[in-house]
Design an enzyme around this catalytic site. Structure first.
Site, PDB file in Angstrom:
ATOM      1  N   CYS A   1     -21.678 -48.028   7.362  1.00 43.05           N
ATOM      2  CA  CYS A   1     -22.147 -48.288   6.354  1.00 43.05           C
ATOM      3  C   CYS A   1     -23.427 -49.265   6.264  1.00 43.05           C
ATOM      4  CB  CYS A   1     -21.369 -49.240   6.014  1.00 43.05           C
ATOM      5  SG  CYS A   1     -20.310 -49.911   5.590  1.00 43.05           S
TER       6      CYS A   1
ATOM      7  N   GLU B   1     -20.653 -22.553  19.014  1.00 42.24           N
ATOM      8  CA  GLU B   1     -21.612 -22.907  17.933  1.00 42.24           C
ATOM      9  C   GLU B   1     -22.918 -23.515  17.622  1.00 42.24           C
ATOM     10  OE1 GLU B   1     -18.848 -25.684  16.012  1.00 42.24           O
ATOM     11  OE2 GLU B   1     -18.693 -26.910  17.732  1.00 42.24           O
TER      12      GLU B   1
ATOM     13  N   LYS C   1     -21.150 -28.438   8.010  1.00 44.87           N
ATOM     14  CA  LYS C   1     -19.698 -29.346   8.459  1.00 44.87           C
ATOM     15  C   LYS C   1     -19.018 -29.611   7.461  1.00 44.87           C
ATOM     16  CE  LYS C   1     -19.374 -33.246  10.499  1.00 44.87           C
ATOM     17  NZ  LYS C   1     -19.438 -32.929  11.761  1.00 44.87           N
TER      18      LYS C   1
ATOM     19  N   ARG D   1     -27.313 -41.836   6.642  1.00 39.52           N
ATOM     20  CA  ARG D   1     -25.762 -42.249   7.581  1.00 39.52           C
ATOM     21  C   ARG D   1     -24.357 -42.119   7.047  1.00 39.52           C
ATOM     22  NH1 ARG D   1     -27.329 -47.559  10.817  1.00 39.52           N
ATOM     23  NH2 ARG D   1     -24.301 -47.977  10.662  1.00 39.52           N
TER      24      ARG D   1
ATOM     25  N   ASN E   1     -20.866 -54.993   7.221  1.00 39.07           N
ATOM     26  CA  ASN E   1     -19.945 -53.372   8.028  1.00 39.07           C
ATOM     27  C   ASN E   1     -19.465 -53.507   9.166  1.00 39.07           C
ATOM     28  OD1 ASN E   1     -22.311 -52.142   6.875  1.00 39.07           O
ATOM     29  ND2 ASN E   1     -23.059 -52.331   9.085  1.00 39.07           N
ATOM     30  N   GLY E   2     -18.412 -53.199   9.633  1.00 39.81           N
ATOM     31  CA  GLY E   2     -17.072 -53.292  11.214  1.00 39.81           C
ATOM     32  C   GLY E   2     -15.590 -53.849   9.739  1.00 39.81           C
TER      33      GLY E   2
ATOM     34  N   GLU F   1     -12.348 -25.755  23.434  1.00 41.53           N
ATOM     35  CA  GLU F   1     -12.626 -27.575  22.837  1.00 41.53           C
ATOM     36  C   GLU F   1     -14.303 -26.957  23.030  1.00 41.53           C
ATOM     37  OE1 GLU F   1     -13.432 -28.515  20.391  1.00 41.53           O
ATOM     38  OE2 GLU F   1     -14.669 -30.276  20.566  1.00 41.53           O
TER      39      GLU F   1
ATOM     40  N   TRP G   1     -19.735 -46.784   3.634  1.00 39.08           N
ATOM     41  CA  TRP G   1     -19.163 -45.776   3.760  1.00 39.08           C
ATOM     42  C   TRP G   1     -16.993 -46.890   3.987  1.00 39.08           C
ATOM     43  CZ3 TRP G   1     -16.371 -43.714   7.888  1.00 39.08           C
ATOM     44  CH2 TRP G   1     -16.304 -41.752   7.716  1.00 39.08           C
TER      45      TRP G   1
ATOM     46  N   HIS H   1      -4.064 -12.221  33.680  1.00 41.94           N
ATOM     47  CA  HIS H   1      -3.078 -12.146  32.677  1.00 41.94           C
ATOM     48  C   HIS H   1      -4.396 -10.771  32.004  1.00 41.94           C
ATOM     49  CE1 HIS H   1       0.491 -13.102  34.183  1.00 41.94           C
ATOM     50  NE2 HIS H   1       0.725 -14.512  33.858  1.00 41.94           N
TER      51      HIS H   1
ATOM     52  N   LYS I   1     -17.447 -25.448  21.948  1.00 40.19           N
ATOM     53  CA  LYS I   1     -18.910 -26.766  21.679  1.00 40.19           C
ATOM     54  C   LYS I   1     -20.249 -25.849  21.913  1.00 40.19           C
ATOM     55  CE  LYS I   1     -18.974 -29.209  19.371  1.00 40.19           C
ATOM     56  NZ  LYS I   1     -16.684 -29.693  19.095  1.00 40.19           N
TER      57      LYS I   1
HETATM   58  C1  F6R Z   1     -16.045 -27.905  15.593  1.00 43.84           C
HETATM   59  C2  F6R Z   1     -16.452 -27.802  14.000  1.00 43.84           C
HETATM   60  C3  F6R Z   1     -15.162 -27.551  13.034  1.00 43.84           C
HETATM   61  C4  F6R Z   1     -14.442 -28.658  12.470  1.00 43.84           C
HETATM   62  C5  F6R Z   1     -13.638 -28.087  11.631  1.00 43.84           C
HETATM   63  C6  F6R Z   1     -12.419 -29.195  10.666  1.00 43.84           C
HETATM   64  O1  F6R Z   1     -17.753 -28.558  15.934  1.00 43.84           O
HETATM   65  O2  F6R Z   1     -16.502 -29.712  13.940  1.00 43.84           O
HETATM   66  O3  F6R Z   1     -14.203 -26.417  14.455  1.00 43.84           O
HETATM   67  O4  F6R Z   1     -13.535 -29.337  13.455  1.00 43.84           O
HETATM   68  O5  F6R Z   1     -14.022 -27.244  10.932  1.00 43.84           O
HETATM   69  O6  F6R Z   1     -13.394 -29.543  10.211  1.00 43.84           O
HETATM   70  P1  F6R Z   1     -12.162 -31.410   9.534  1.00 43.84           P
HETATM   71  O7  F6R Z   1     -12.263 -32.016  11.118  1.00 43.84           O
HETATM   72  O8  F6R Z   1     -13.398 -31.350   8.769  1.00 43.84           O
HETATM   73  O9  F6R Z   1     -11.022 -30.961   8.761  1.00 43.84           O
END
Ligand code: F6R
Length: 622
Positions: free
Chosen positions: A2, A502, A617, A27, A100-101, A495, A74, A518, A499
């Site tokens: 928020c 991507e 996203k 935000r 906020n909070g 992971e 939010w 293997h 990172k």
């Molecule tokens: C990687 C990334 C994606 C999401 C995936 C799932 O950095 O952001 O792999 O983790 O698209 O997204 P959510 O968590 O929103 O279902």
């Protein structure tokens, strides 16, 4: 998260706070609202949706006034809607609050206030505050707004950054902070309040940062800042101690201000990891060594009877789920499996009423995860969501769930959300383990204590950022990487590799280190470095052997290891150290250097870190 903005001074406050809200839009938010003192009464308007929708409603009115507070919300408690948007008011619409909070004890406070005769219009925790601030006016008659606010806050557990105006004591804005940022802006015959520098830099660069347990009164002619006296701030008594605080100069432009001075949102969000963990744990840890999760109370009995857990998700959330499998099996002693949502939905899964299906999603809108949830529901599972975005489709369609409260993630690559997902999953596993008698008092208490200590340890890892940057420089010439981890750190290897690939477009493969011989070992040579996760845990010696195997083939090794480990430096080419913690919590620390390493590699290569090519996203298509 928020956003708050408020203005008091010589000019018309309304356009100024609307501009402030626009500066806060980055935000992420779901609704917006404003309250304005026009010299006679308080006018207010709020709406679900964009600031532009609020602006178009306001354009039909000719309001003006010298003080106003405004907010972008939010959702945390209650879905996004006109009613749940801020500001919130008391019973007589005499006091308006933006906040906020999270108010942890909001359910108890709401019940107590209803018993006293207060009535509520929204589902938010914030509305409680307006009624708490109303009480002193009801009992004492004419008092200062700041005293009513301090009296009200004595009853509140949780976090707040807030701004309040009242017709009972107009011509002032009262603000207070505990755990949620508040910045005061000092203009020419005018004062501002905001949750974020971006909302004030358009008017003034002179600011004062409020600290926790401080409050302030802004009037058109002066600003008074004070802390409360006595043992617990905002508690005990109402006496105030006036503070003289230094004025800071912001030398950022608006885009830097939105990133709190970081060059990219991803870096800002990596650095928000400790607060993301604090927020997911807030009010949920019990001293006796268990967890309290309001969102699963309604399904408690069915949950405790679970014979099988299936976790389903995509991408980073799937990797959080892989760590979750270990949590459920180790703490709750319930067999758990993890499925890619895109596979699960077509896999004809075996599900019965004793199956609990958990869907992990930052956005709550990922199409595959949503369809997997629907499939599990159709087949009779109890469905739980571990979701960051309140009111999202997965949150709405799950039978019950846990919100992450990590705040919006703007960088496409998920970082702080992963941390908070691990926090939510360990809390759920701890709760199940305790309730089913699988976790002893001693282990429960140890885990609770260590979770509380973790944000400080995370900050220690983040303090090594410059060292990670140097390593990224050293390794940025390589085009291919292998990431290895075992047990709890196997998902972290996956992971870390995700990172890197991507955002830096370098090829990286995550592998369970025991699987290396293997197949992937054939790739190893001096041009194919390995990132090895080797914290001091029960599989430490195993990963050490893998590192030896790599070195024997001229491979370079960058290891992540536990502070005080002297052995590893003799084997690996480079080492990043993390503090000691419980084995099951190491992923929360070990993932941080990998996030930083990927970030710095991409930034050094001059790539668009926050918006990598071909990615979105929120993946709302299959
Ligand atoms: C990687 C990334 C994606 C999401 C995936 C799932 O950095 O952001 O792999 O983790 O698209 O997204 P959510 O968590 O929103 O279902």
């Amino acid at each position: 998260m928020c956003g708050i903005v408020g203005y008091i001074g010589k000019k018309n406050a309304l356009p100024i706070v609307i501009d402030g809200l626009k500066a806060l839009e980055y935000r992420g938010y779901d609704s917006a609202g404003v309250a304005l003192w026009d010299g006679v009464k308080i006018r207010f308007e709020k709406t679900a949706g964009r600031v532009s929708a609020l602006e178009s409603r306001l354009s039909r009115k000719s309001w003006s006034g010298k003080s106003a507070i405004a907010h972008t919300r939010w959702a945390t408690h209650g879905k996004p809607s006109d009613r749940n948007a801020h500001p919130h008011a008391d019973c007589q619409s005499g006091i308006f609050v933006v906040h906020n909070g999270i108010i942890e004890n909001y359910a108890e406070l709401r019940e107590a206030l209803i018993r006293e005769g207060h009535s509520f219009l929204s589902e938010t925790d914030t509305e409680i505050l307006a009624h708490l601030f109303e009480r002193p006016f009801l009992s004492a008659g004419q008092i200062f707004l700041e005293d009513a606010v301090l009296e009200g806050l004595r009853h509140v557990n949780g976090t707040f950054g807030l701004a309040v105006i009242s017709k009972h004591d107009p011509e002032k804005i009262v603000v207070a902070r505990r755990g949620s940022p508040i910045i005061l802006g000092i203009g020419d015959g005018e004062y501002l309040v905001a949750s974020d520098a971006s909302a004030v830099v358009g008017i003034t660069k002179n600011v004062i940062y409020l600290h926790d347990n401080e409050a302030a009164v802004l009037t058109p002619s002066k600003m008074e800042i004070f802390s409360t006296l006595g043992g617990s701030a905002f508690g005990g008594n109402l006496s105030k101690k006036t503070l003289q605080k230094p004025i800071d100069k912001i030398d950022w432009d608006i885009s830097e201000a939105q990133k709190s001075g970081h060059p990219h949102f991803m870096r800002k969000e990596i650095f928000e990891g400790p607060s993301a963990l604090e927020n997911v744990l807030l009010g949920r840890l019990l001293e006796e060594g268990s967890a309290k999760l309001g969102g699963i109370v309604a399904v408690r009995d069915r949950l405790l009877q679970a014979k099988k857990i299936i976790i389903s998700a995509c991408g980073t959330s799937y990797y959080a789920g892989l760590v979750g499998k270990y949590y459920f099996e180790e703490l709750a002693k319930i067999p758990a499996s993890v499925e890619y949502a895109s596979e699960f939905r077509y896999s004809n899964p075996v599900i019965d009423p004793d199956t609990v299906a958990i869907f992990v999603s930052q956005s709550g809108e990922t199409a595959d995860t949503l369809e997997a949830l629907r499939e599990a529901k159709k087949r009779g599972a109890l469905t739980l969501g571990v979701v960051n975005v309140v009111g999202s489709t997965i949150a709405r369609e799950s039978d019950a769930g846990i919100y992450n409260h990590a705040g919006p993630e703007i960088g496409v690559a998920s970082t702080k959300a992963f941390i908070s997902q691990l926090g939510a999953l360990v809390l759920l596993a701890l709760f199940l383990g305790r309730e089913r008698g699988a976790v002893s008092d001693v282990l429960g208490q140890k885990l609770v204590m260590e979770l509380k200590a973790l944000p400080a340890k995370m900050k220690k890892v983040l303090a090594g950022d410059a060292g990670v940057k140097k390593l990224a420089e050293k390794y940025s010439k390589y085009k291919n990487f292998l990431y290895l981890g075992r047990k709890y750190n196997f998902p972290v290897a996956l992971e870390g590799a995700l990172k890197l690939k991507e955002i830096s477009y370098r090829h990286a493969e995550g592998y369970a280190s025991g699987e290396m011989k293997h197949g992937p070992i054939a790739l190893i040579d001096e041009n194919f470095p390995t990132v090895a996760l080797a914290p001091k845990d029960p599989v430490y010696e195993k990963i050490l052997s893998n590192i030896q195997e790599i070195k024997a083939r001229n491979g370079r090794v960058l290891a992540v290891a536990t502070e005080g480990d002297e052995k590893i430096g003799k084997l690996a080419d480079d080492v990043i150290f993390i503090p000691q913690t419980l084995e099951m919590l190491t992923p929360i620390l070990s993932v941080i250097p990998l996030q930083l390493f990927a970030y710095h590699t991409a930034a050094l290569l001059g790539l668009d870190v926050d918006k990598p090519r071909n990615l979105a996203k929120s993946v709302t298509v299959e």
